[in-house]
Design an enzyme around this catalytic site. Sequence first.
Site, PDB file in Angstrom:
ATOM      1  N   GLY A   1      22.219  23.737   7.215  1.00 40.10           N
ATOM      2  CA  GLY A   1      21.563  24.854   7.884  1.00 40.10           C
ATOM      3  C   GLY A   1      21.614  26.041   6.944  1.00 40.10           C
TER       4      GLY A   1
ATOM      5  NE  ARG B   1      13.529  31.981  -0.661  1.00 39.65           N
ATOM      6  CZ  ARG B   1      14.659  31.323  -0.423  1.00 39.65           C
ATOM      7  NH1 ARG B   1      15.082  31.142   0.821  1.00 39.65           N
ATOM      8  NH2 ARG B   1      15.376  30.840  -1.404  1.00 39.65           N
TER       9      ARG B   1
ATOM     10  NE  ARG C   1      15.284  26.246   5.283  1.00 44.96           N
ATOM     11  CZ  ARG C   1      15.734  26.429   4.038  1.00 44.96           C
ATOM     12  NH1 ARG C   1      15.812  25.408   3.213  1.00 44.96           N
ATOM     13  NH2 ARG C   1      16.087  27.626   3.632  1.00 44.96           N
TER      14      ARG C   1
ATOM     15  CG  ASP D   1      17.506  20.397   3.096  1.00 46.28           C
ATOM     16  OD1 ASP D   1      17.477  19.189   2.823  1.00 46.28           O
ATOM     17  OD2 ASP D   1      18.049  21.247   2.379  1.00 46.28           O
TER      18      ASP D   1
END
Length: 463
Positions: free
Chosen positions: A86, A175, A182, A249
């Site tokens: 995660g 970002r 995902r 992921d």
Amino acid sequence: MSKTPDLPILGLVPRVATPVEPADFPKTILRYRNDRAAEEVGLCGLSDDEWIRHFARFDPLPDNLQQPLALGYHGYQFRAYNPDIGDGRGFLFAQLRDGRGRLMDLGTKGSGRTPYSRDGDGRLTLKGAVREALATEMLEALGVPTSRTLSFVETGEQLARHDEPSPTRSAVLVRLNHGHIRFGSFERLRYLGDDEGLRLLLAYAVREFYPDLAGDDAAGFLVAVSKRMAVMAARIMAAGFIHGVLNTDNMNVTGESFDYGPWKFAPTVEAGYTAAYFDEAGLYAFGRQPEAIYWNLAALADALRPIADGEQLRAALGVYPDAYGNAFGEAILRRLGVKATEPEADQKFASDLFVWMNKEKLPFEQVFFDLFGGSAGQGKRLRSPLSARYGDQEIIRRLDAYEPDRPGRVQHPAFRTDPPTLLVDDVEAVWEPIDRCDDWSAFEEKIAAIRRYGEALDLPAAH
């Protein structure tokens, strides 16, 4: 500043997103701010002090998330399923809208520990931040759908890492993505048996990223994602880029490449060239990336099975091979600055170009620089250090038979220098003066050169 009144991610709490607290850093030294990207979401007017307050101290943006959210996901990592991952060193900080009304996420890297951190420290090295900024700038210039590095700030901590000299300097990076849901978030809900969560996440992704679909159309969603992933795969191949860790992921349902760790650009066309030292079997080698992305799409299809018809999902998945083939031919011609013709002929040309480049061991970026514009760029080609290698090659004659696309681009001043490259030695040459004496001039010059090249190529990447 752009405002998102509804903050749609809140509809996924707590199933997909968990509130967390950011780290408190001893220092905050602004090293990079991307005003070009910030302008798209109304953030370029921030002063440096405000920038640091929001993107290093993580004070909430006005009318936005009041607490960061770590996203939960699982993933196939080198095709082994891992349910114990995660957002372990990042979180979703804010959601904004760009000028086209698209949902844009501000996500972090290196912002501290979360419930998913396991044994990690939740931090990012400064070199890792520098590398991600370089990668995203180059990929954007080369027309690849990618996240963009909005910011990184040095944080004053000394980090221990087993794969680079330690202790090393630290940073926190932000970002900008067109969403970053995902594949692994769907996989996690499937693993937990949460069918209602799957439906909620599907409805969210469709509403925000594929609004032409019905909110419960899992097969249509898979078709749309597969087509975007085909374009992404084709364009990273045309860029000569190796992501390094194409795990599920690290797959974004918007079809954007993101989350850059051990990336490399290929010196030549070499199918077996890898980016990650730990990819000993070459699973994610340069030439295997389209196949890896297809495998990941199959994993997404499997995650959707509890809420969709299996036959429809299999049919949806089947669009990828043809979509990739068409996108690859188009991506190569786009990079060469000529107009596509017939998909089958364009694919054959693109494949033959790679075969020729591999046989001759030609430097990847130099070839695309020299041949850009096709027949309109012959003068540039003659000035190249490789001009004698082109000679009377059949592949060159075939290229010159294509009609140049916007031929005036070859007159851009960027084509009167050398192409900017980000090979291993180039990246080290940028990092070495930063590490040795805090000299950022090589980094700034490289970013400027990449942006000039991007202006010359004019290959917009947005979906």
